[in-house]
Design a protein around this motif. Structure first.
Motif, PDB file in Angstrom:
ATOM      1  N   THR A 166      -5.675   9.565  -0.158  1.00  0.00           N
ATOM      2  CA  THR A 166      -6.651   9.997  -1.173  1.00  0.00           C
ATOM      3  C   THR A 166      -7.918   9.151  -1.139  1.00  0.00           C
ATOM      4  O   THR A 166      -9.011   9.661  -1.366  1.00  0.00           O
ATOM      5  N   ARG A 167      -7.821   7.841  -0.828  1.00  0.00           N
ATOM      6  CA  ARG A 167      -9.017   6.989  -0.852  1.00  0.00           C
ATOM      7  C   ARG A 167      -9.795   6.991   0.453  1.00  0.00           C
ATOM      8  O   ARG A 167     -10.949   6.591   0.483  1.00  0.00           O
ATOM      9  N   THR A 168      -9.130   7.398   1.576  1.00  0.00           N
ATOM     10  CA  THR A 168      -9.835   7.312   2.869  1.00  0.00           C
ATOM     11  C   THR A 168      -9.742   8.580   3.717  1.00  0.00           C
ATOM     12  O   THR A 168     -10.558   8.782   4.609  1.00  0.00           O
ATOM     13  N   PHE A 208     -19.521   1.103   0.894  1.00  0.00           N
ATOM     14  CA  PHE A 208     -19.358   2.535   0.633  1.00  0.00           C
ATOM     15  C   PHE A 208     -20.670   3.148   0.116  1.00  0.00           C
ATOM     16  O   PHE A 208     -21.160   4.151   0.650  1.00  0.00           O
ATOM     17  N   THR A 251       0.856  -1.193   0.000  1.00  0.00           N
ATOM     18  CA  THR A 251       0.000   0.000   0.000  1.00  0.00           C
ATOM     19  C   THR A 251       0.883   1.231   0.000  1.00  0.00           C
ATOM     20  O   THR A 251       2.121   1.120   0.033  1.00  0.00           O
ATOM     21  N   ARG A 307     -14.280  10.343   1.944  1.00  0.00           N
ATOM     22  CA  ARG A 307     -15.092  10.472   0.716  1.00  0.00           C
ATOM     23  C   ARG A 307     -16.572  10.230   1.033  1.00  0.00           C
ATOM     24  O   ARG A 307     -17.447  10.822   0.402  1.00  0.00           O
ATOM     25  N   ASN A 349     -14.836   7.128   6.191  1.00  0.00           N
ATOM     26  CA  ASN A 349     -14.028   7.436   5.014  1.00  0.00           C
ATOM     27  C   ASN A 349     -14.325   8.900   4.670  1.00  0.00           C
ATOM     28  O   ASN A 349     -15.490   9.285   4.616  1.00  0.00           O
ATOM     29  N   ARG A 395     -16.421  -1.541  -1.590  1.00  0.00           N
ATOM     30  CA  ARG A 395     -17.141  -0.677  -2.523  1.00  0.00           C
ATOM     31  C   ARG A 395     -18.657  -0.720  -2.290  1.00  0.00           C
ATOM     32  O   ARG A 395     -19.341   0.286  -2.318  1.00  0.00           O
ATOM     33  N   GLU A 423       0.010   7.685  -0.081  1.00  0.00           N
ATOM     34  CA  GLU A 423      -0.806   8.436  -1.030  1.00  0.00           C
ATOM     35  C   GLU A 423      -2.160   7.758  -1.267  1.00  0.00           C
ATOM     36  O   GLU A 423      -3.204   8.405  -1.244  1.00  0.00           O
ATOM     37  N   TRP A 424      -2.153   6.425  -1.464  1.00  0.00           N
ATOM     38  CA  TRP A 424      -3.419   5.695  -1.695  1.00  0.00           C
ATOM     39  C   TRP A 424      -4.332   5.857  -0.469  1.00  0.00           C
ATOM     40  O   TRP A 424      -5.517   6.177  -0.605  1.00  0.00           O
ATOM     41  N   ILE A 425      -3.770   5.664   0.706  1.00  0.00           N
ATOM     42  CA  ILE A 425      -4.616   5.691   1.917  1.00  0.00           C
ATOM     43  C   ILE A 425      -5.210   7.087   2.129  1.00  0.00           C
ATOM     44  O   ILE A 425      -6.407   7.226   2.395  1.00  0.00           O
ATOM     45  N   SER A 436      -7.086  -4.076   2.259  1.00  0.00           N
ATOM     46  CA  SER A 436      -8.326  -3.317   2.063  1.00  0.00           C
ATOM     47  C   SER A 436      -9.050  -3.023   3.378  1.00  0.00           C
ATOM     48  O   SER A 436      -9.952  -2.193   3.424  1.00  0.00           O
TER      49      SER A 436
END
Ligand code: UT7
Length: 310
Positions: free
Chosen positions: A35-37, A206, A28, A242, A240, A203, A31-33, A152
């Motif tokens: 921007t996605r969470t 979410f 992981t 988002r 999250n 997903r 950056e991924w964590i 995940s």
């Protein structure tokens, strides 16, 4: 007479696990964590620490803050999905560790919606005349049920506890409405079988989370005969960033009106709303008399919203 939050407390275990720490054990990236969470770091309990240990510290602060005596607490409701044992309840361990005077004590299993389910039940106990002072706690050690090889889910959750002393007083404070729901047919989206580790279909969860919290919030406002213009701040479950921003968009309110502290703690499940409520109060974001909206969603599925006058 109305239901008033007389005291709040929180406890976050000191050990920090950053996204860069996770980069070392999982495929992981920071950056991924982010921007996605929206999560930058989370706190992790020691292996020997149980849900009742975290709750103890949050409750000691909440009781002290309320200026009540421990003997005045007549009921303890512990919302948790990571209990100390299958039985006795975490609430029984907690009441004993706190030195309370033999209160009614029980655990409530509603995953991330547990605290708002607990507030609804606690408030009903008060309004029915059953009790005058109730302790409602959300406490979780999700680090102990995570599959640390599953990127995940391992990056999302954190540990912590938050508590409120709920009392019947002659102030203007009150729980104005509650809309609590469940749908067990979606149990497969998010669950943790006994003795196993947490599993989530991200997903799918979410999308359900956004829709459910939006619908319940509108319903709770309608029941309270209020509109979003009457609400000072929305405190959503911190699942999250988002999801939180999508709720702001769907409810057509500016993002500043929806509180978030997910960057510091991750998703602490049933503890997320009482921890957020604590931060909101300590940061002076709400004052006595302000209306606020709490909304949560979690495994079960369970979800709901509460409108309360703080
Ligand atoms: O608190 C109770 C309720 N819980 C929630 O509401 C959680 C809801 N779900 C979520 O917050 C999000 O679905 C997650 C954060 C869990 C996942 O974010 P996503 O944007 O839905 O990602 P995804 O599951 O659609 O996966 C996208 C990609 C996949 O790769 P491919 O198949 O596109 O190649 C995943 O394998 O991202 C990959 N991925 C990761 N990559 C780097 C999944 N986890 C990670 C990770 N680091 N930690």
């Amino acid at each position: 007479m109305g239901v008033e939050i007389l005291g709040v407390g929180k406890y976050i275990p000191p050990r920090v696990l950053t996204n860069s720490d996770l980069e070392k054990i999982l495929d992981t990236s920071d950056e991924w964590i982010i921007t996605r969470t929206g999560i930058k770091e989370r706190h992790i309990a020691e292996e020997w620490e149980k849900a009742s240990d975290l709750a103890l510290k949050a409750c000691e602060e909440a009781i002290e803050n309320s200026k009540l005596n421990k003997k005045d607490i007549e009921a303890v409701i512990v919302a948790t999905s990571t209990p100390d044992m299958i039985f006795p309840s975490t609430a029984c361990f907690l009441a004993d560790k706190l030195g309370l005077n033999k209160p009614m004590a029980f655990d409530l299993s509603a995953a991330c919606s547990g605290f708002i389910y607990g507030l609804t039940i606690g408030s009903s106990f008060l309004k029915s005349g059953q009790f005058k002072n109730v302790l409602v706690v959300g406490t979780e050690v999700f680090s102990q049920i995570l599959d640390w090889s599953d990127r995940s889910t391992a990056v999302i959750f954190g540990d912590g506890a938050g508590a409120v002393v709920l009392s019947l007083t002659d102030s203007d404070s009150d729980i104005l409405s509650a809309e609590m729901k469940s749908d067990g047919s979606h149990w497969g989206s998010l669950n943790c079988p006994v003795g196993e580790k947490l599993r989530m279909r991200g997903r799918e969860t979410f999308k359900l989370a956004i829709k459910s919290m939006e619908t319940a919030s509108k319903k709770a406002l309608e029941k309270a005969n209020l509109t979003l213009d009457d609400i000072k701040l929305i405190i959503p479950h911190q699942a999250n960033i988002r999801i939180i921003n999508a709720i702001a968009e769907r409810l057509n309110v500016p993002e500043e009106k929806v509180f978030s502290n997910i960057h510091k703690y991750g998703n602490t499940s049933a503890a997320s709303i009482p921890i957020a409520l604590y931060d909101v109060i300590k940061e002076g974001k709400i004052n006595k008399g302000d209306n606020i909206l709490l909304t949560a969603f979690g495994g079960g599925l369970t979800w709901g919203s509460i409108v309360l006058r703080y």
